[in-house]
Design an enzyme around this catalytic site. Sequence first.
Site, PDB file in Angstrom:
ATOM      1  N   TYR A   1       0.718  -1.112  -0.252  1.00 11.24           N
ATOM      2  CA  TYR A   1      -0.059   0.028   0.041  1.00 11.24           C
ATOM      3  C   TYR A   1       0.847   1.209   0.112  1.00 11.24           C
ATOM      4  CZ  TYR A   1      -3.541   3.615   1.398  1.00 11.24           C
ATOM      5  OH  TYR A   1      -4.119   4.536   1.604  1.00 11.24           O
TER       6      TYR A   1
ATOM      7  N   LYS B   1       1.249   4.243  -2.797  1.00 13.87           N
ATOM      8  CA  LYS B   1       0.921   5.677  -2.781  1.00 13.87           C
ATOM      9  C   LYS B   1       2.110   6.451  -2.832  1.00 13.87           C
ATOM     10  CE  LYS B   1      -3.371   5.425  -1.688  1.00 13.87           C
ATOM     11  NZ  LYS B   1      -4.559   5.730  -2.460  1.00 13.87           N
TER      12      LYS B   1
END
Length: 326
Positions: free
Chosen positions: A204, A208
Site C-alpha cells: 500500500y 501511494k
Amino acid sequence: MVRWECVLGTIGLIVAVAWALYLLYLFLEIHVLPGRPLTVYGANAKLRGAGSWALVTGATDGIGREFAMQLAAKGFNIVSVSRTAEKLAALGREIEKQYPGTKTCYYAMDFTHAGTTEYEGLAQLISHLDVAVLVNNVGVSHTMPVPFLEMDEAEMEAICEVNVLGTQRMTRLVAPRLVRRGRGLILNLGSFSGQWATPLMATYAGSKGFLIAFTQALGEELRRAKVDVQLLNTYFVVSNMSKVRRASLLVPTPSTYVAAVLSRLGRASGALGRPFTLTPVPAHAWLDWVTAHFVPGWLLLRKAYDVNVSVRRRALRKAERLAKAQ
Ligand SMILES: NC(=O)c1ccc[n+]([C@@H]2O[C@H](COP(=O)([O-])OP(=O)(O)OC[C@H]3O[C@@H](n4cnc5c(N)ncnc54)[C@H](OP(=O)(O)O)[C@@H]3O)[C@@H](O)[C@H]2O)c1
C-alpha cells in the site's frame, strides 16, 4: 578591521527574518489563502445541469462519496464509478434530490478485475459528456498490517491493480479530453503512507509512493495544457478503510476533508515546496510540515513499525474470536 560579532549578528538577523517570513507564509498557506475556484473548470451552481461533469472513482463511500456530493453542490454534474450498481444508483438519486437539475450517471466496475472491455464501456458512457474533473479516489489497502514476506499474492495484486494501474488507466481515459477542452483538474488520492512509508503495509505504501512521483511528472506534463494535477496528501480520515469511526482533530470526517480540499485547490498548504502536492486539512498540514522538516525518517519508520505490529496483533486476535464464534 572587520567586526565579526556585527557580521554574525547581521547574518543571524537575516536568517531569523527569513524564517519568520517563511513561517508567516506557511501559516497563510495552511489557514488563510483561498484555492482556485471550481468555476474555472466549468462548475455552475446557478444553473444546475449546465455545468461540466466531474468523474469520481470509488464514489459510493467515504471520501469518494463526499467528493461526489460536494462537487455536485458546487455545480458539477456527476459520473460516479465503483463496484456496486445499487449503491451508485442510490447516490445518483440522492444527488439529484439534493441539487435539483444536476445530472448524474454511473458505471459499475471492479478495478481489481477491470480490463479493456470495462474501460471501453466507461469511455463510451462519457464520450458525449464535457468531463472537466477527474478524482482518482478509488484505492484499496491491506485487510490488516502484514509482513511483506507473509502477504497474500492476491492482496498484493489487487492493491497494485487498483491503486497503481487503475489510476493510470483512468488518467489515460480522461486526461486527453481535459487537454482537448483546454482546462481540467485531476486529483489523485495520496496518503502519508507514500511519504513516510509504512512497514507492514509495504505494498500500500509503495502504491501511494508511486502516486507521488506519477502526479508530479504528470503535473508538469499537463501544466502547459492548463490541466491541473494534484496529489492529495492524506493522513487518517474517518472511513471504512481507515476503520476509524470517531472524528478528532487529526482524523476529520470525509465531509471536513473534502471541504478542505475544494477550498485549497492549487495550493500546497503543509506540502509547501513539494510541487503538485496539497496536504489539505490544517492539522494534517502541520503534521506533514513538522515531520518533513524535523523528524528523522528512521524514527518515523520505527514508530510506524511498532504501531503496526500491535495493530496486527489486535486484528489477529479479533479474527480468531470471530472464527471461534462461528
Ligand atoms: N480513509 C483514510 O484514512 C485514508 C487515508 C489516506 C488515503 N486514503 C485514500 O482515500 C481513498 C478513499 O478511501 P476511503 O477511506 O474513502 O475508502 P472507503 O470508505 O473504503 O471507500 C472506498 C470506495 O471505493 C469503492 N471501491 C472499493 N474497492 C473497489 C474496487 N475494487 N473497484 C471499484 N470500486 C471500489 C467502494 O465502493 P464499492 O464497495 O461499492 O465498490 C467505495 O465507494 C483511497 O484511495 C485511500 O487510499 C484514505
